[in-house]
Design a protein around this motif. Structure first.
Motif, PDB file in Angstrom:
ATOM      1  N   GLU A 136      43.253  41.502  43.156  1.00 19.93           N
ATOM      2  CA  GLU A 136      42.528  42.770  43.318  1.00 19.93           C
ATOM      3  C   GLU A 136      43.298  43.943  42.737  1.00 19.93           C
ATOM      4  N   ARG A 137      44.596  43.876  42.697  1.00 22.88           N
ATOM      5  CA  ARG A 137      45.403  44.943  42.090  1.00 22.88           C
ATOM      6  C   ARG A 137      45.408  44.806  40.572  1.00 22.88           C
ATOM      7  N   ALA A 138      45.574  43.595  40.095  1.00 24.20           N
ATOM      8  CA  ALA A 138      45.612  43.352  38.653  1.00 24.20           C
ATOM      9  C   ALA A 138      44.273  43.710  37.997  1.00 24.20           C
ATOM     10  N   ALA A 139      43.168  43.559  38.728  1.00 17.97           N
ATOM     11  CA  ALA A 139      41.846  43.881  38.173  1.00 17.97           C
ATOM     12  C   ALA A 139      41.727  45.350  37.799  1.00 17.97           C
ATOM     13  N   ALA A 140      42.506  46.202  38.455  1.00 17.51           N
ATOM     14  CA  ALA A 140      42.462  47.638  38.170  1.00 17.51           C
ATOM     15  C   ALA A 140      43.232  48.000  36.898  1.00 17.51           C
ATOM     16  N   ASP A 141      44.012  47.060  36.379  1.00 17.34           N
ATOM     17  CA  ASP A 141      44.808  47.283  35.171  1.00 17.34           C
ATOM     18  C   ASP A 141      44.026  46.741  33.975  1.00 17.34           C
ATOM     19  N   PRO A 142      43.578  47.599  33.061  1.00 19.39           N
ATOM     20  CA  PRO A 142      42.791  47.126  31.919  1.00 19.39           C
ATOM     21  C   PRO A 142      43.494  46.022  31.113  1.00 19.39           C
ATOM     22  N   ALA A 143      44.805  46.022  31.110  1.00 20.40           N
ATOM     23  CA  ALA A 143      45.541  44.998  30.365  1.00 20.40           C
ATOM     24  C   ALA A 143      45.483  43.640  31.058  1.00 20.40           C
TER      25      ALA A 143
ATOM     26  N   GLU B 118      32.794  53.112  48.858  1.00 18.66           N
ATOM     27  CA  GLU B 118      31.947  52.589  47.775  1.00 18.66           C
ATOM     28  C   GLU B 118      32.675  51.458  47.050  1.00 18.66           C
ATOM     29  N   LEU B 119      31.885  50.598  46.421  1.00 13.53           N
ATOM     30  CA  LEU B 119      32.441  49.453  45.707  1.00 13.53           C
ATOM     31  C   LEU B 119      33.373  49.877  44.580  1.00 13.53           C
ATOM     32  N   ARG B 120      34.469  49.170  44.442  1.00 12.27           N
ATOM     33  CA  ARG B 120      35.350  49.350  43.285  1.00 12.27           C
ATOM     34  C   ARG B 120      34.710  48.579  42.127  1.00 12.27           C
ATOM     35  N   PRO B 121      34.234  49.257  41.100  1.00 11.63           N
ATOM     36  CA  PRO B 121      33.472  48.585  40.040  1.00 11.63           C
ATOM     37  C   PRO B 121      34.263  47.516  39.299  1.00 11.63           C
ATOM     38  N   GLU B 122      35.577  47.644  39.211  1.00  8.10           N
ATOM     39  CA  GLU B 122      36.359  46.654  38.479  1.00  8.10           C
ATOM     40  C   GLU B 122      36.409  45.301  39.199  1.00  8.10           C
ATOM     41  N   LEU B 123      36.012  45.265  40.466  1.00  4.62           N
ATOM     42  CA  LEU B 123      36.039  43.996  41.191  1.00  4.62           C
ATOM     43  C   LEU B 123      34.751  43.181  41.043  1.00  4.62           C
ATOM     44  N   ALA B 124      33.662  43.810  40.631  1.00  2.93           N
ATOM     45  CA  ALA B 124      32.387  43.081  40.498  1.00  2.93           C
ATOM     46  C   ALA B 124      32.499  41.853  39.601  1.00  2.93           C
ATOM     47  N   PRO B 125      33.115  41.950  38.413  1.00  2.00           N
ATOM     48  CA  PRO B 125      33.201  40.758  37.557  1.00  2.00           C
ATOM     49  C   PRO B 125      34.087  39.649  38.143  1.00  2.00           C
ATOM     50  N   ILE B 126      34.905  39.986  39.113  1.00  2.00           N
ATOM     51  CA  ILE B 126      35.760  38.985  39.753  1.00  2.00           C
ATOM     52  C   ILE B 126      35.048  38.367  40.950  1.00  2.00           C
ATOM     53  N   LEU B 127      34.358  39.204  41.711  1.00  2.00           N
ATOM     54  CA  LEU B 127      33.645  38.708  42.888  1.00  2.00           C
ATOM     55  C   LEU B 127      32.424  37.859  42.519  1.00  2.00           C
ATOM     56  N   GLU B 128      31.698  38.264  41.487  1.00  2.00           N
ATOM     57  CA  GLU B 128      30.438  37.590  41.145  1.00  2.00           C
ATOM     58  C   GLU B 128      30.582  36.084  40.952  1.00  2.00           C
ATOM     59  N   PRO B 129      31.487  35.604  40.123  1.00  2.00           N
ATOM     60  CA  PRO B 129      31.546  34.141  39.957  1.00  2.00           C
ATOM     61  C   PRO B 129      31.989  33.414  41.231  1.00  2.00           C
TER      62      PRO B 129
ATOM     63  N   ALA C 231      42.783  42.829  33.411  1.00  2.00           N
ATOM     64  CA  ALA C 231      41.438  42.586  33.935  1.00  2.00           C
ATOM     65  C   ALA C 231      40.799  41.307  33.383  1.00  2.00           C
ATOM     66  N   ASP C 232      40.910  41.061  32.086  1.00  2.00           N
ATOM     67  CA  ASP C 232      40.308  39.854  31.502  1.00  2.00           C
ATOM     68  C   ASP C 232      40.948  38.594  32.053  1.00  2.00           C
ATOM     69  N   LEU C 233      42.246  38.621  32.233  1.00  2.00           N
ATOM     70  CA  LEU C 233      42.949  37.467  32.800  1.00  2.00           C
ATOM     71  C   LEU C 233      42.477  37.195  34.228  1.00  2.00           C
ATOM     72  N   VAL C 234      42.290  38.248  35.012  1.00  2.00           N
ATOM     73  CA  VAL C 234      41.823  38.088  36.388  1.00  2.00           C
ATOM     74  C   VAL C 234      40.408  37.512  36.400  1.00  2.00           C
ATOM     75  N   ARG C 235      39.540  38.030  35.533  1.00  2.00           N
ATOM     76  CA  ARG C 235      38.165  37.499  35.446  1.00  2.00           C
ATOM     77  C   ARG C 235      38.189  36.020  35.074  1.00  2.00           C
ATOM     78  N   HIS C 236      39.017  35.651  34.125  1.00  2.00           N
ATOM     79  CA  HIS C 236      39.118  34.251  33.708  1.00  2.00           C
ATOM     80  C   HIS C 236      39.597  33.383  34.882  1.00  2.00           C
ATOM     81  N   ALA C 237      40.598  33.852  35.602  1.00  2.00           N
ATOM     82  CA  ALA C 237      41.109  33.094  36.746  1.00  2.00           C
ATOM     83  C   ALA C 237      40.036  32.950  37.829  1.00  2.00           C
ATOM     84  N   ALA C 238      39.247  34.003  38.044  1.00  2.00           N
ATOM     85  CA  ALA C 238      38.176  33.938  39.045  1.00  2.00           C
ATOM     86  C   ALA C 238      37.117  32.917  38.638  1.00  2.00           C
ATOM     87  N   VAL C 239      36.774  32.880  37.368  1.00  2.00           N
ATOM     88  CA  VAL C 239      35.799  31.895  36.878  1.00  2.00           C
ATOM     89  C   VAL C 239      36.343  30.482  37.072  1.00  2.00           C
TER      90      VAL C 239
END
Length: 130
Positions: free
Chosen positions: A106-113, A67-78, A115-123
């Protein structure tokens, strides 16, 4: 081109699924799995990589039950919505990234501390891809 070939070779040596192997993990039919994969891919929540005449689903984005790892959706989407090359997305997500100070996205996205940085980098990466 040589670096790209090396990266592809490295990615192909990492775990990935076909529709058939993912169906086995999920305990589902191949048709149901194919439908679910296409549905999530169309929503930009699942990375599917074309390889010859197959479609590969890189395993890093799934849990042990397939099943999908939910923390990756905000990174994959953009990234996927921007039409980024699937091979590039796979490589960026699974290798140390300069935008993240050498963290593996993908590893950093699992760390709440982190996750925002990873999302920003993906955008930011998505903006450069479109």
């Amino acid at each position: 081109l040589a670096r790209r070939a090396r990266v592809r070779e490295q990615l192909l040596s990492s775990p990935w699924f076909t529709y058939e192997t993912l169906a086995e993990v999920r305990g589902s039919s191949v048709d149901a799995t194919r439908f679910a994969v296409h549905k999530e891919a169309s929503r930009h929540r699942l990375l599917v990589v074309p390889a010859d005449e197959r479609r590969l689903v890189p395993a890093f984005q799934l849990d042990a039950a397939g099943e999908l790892r939910p923390e990756l959706a905000p990174i994959l989407e953009p990234l996927l919505a921007a039409g980024a090359d699937p091979w590039h997305v796979w490589g960026w997500l699974t290798q140390p990234a300069a935008l993240l100070g050498g963290l593996v996205p993908e590893r950093a996205a699992a760390d709440p501390a982190e996750a925002d940085l990873v999302r920003h980098a993906a955008v930011r990466l998505a903006e450069r891809s479109s």
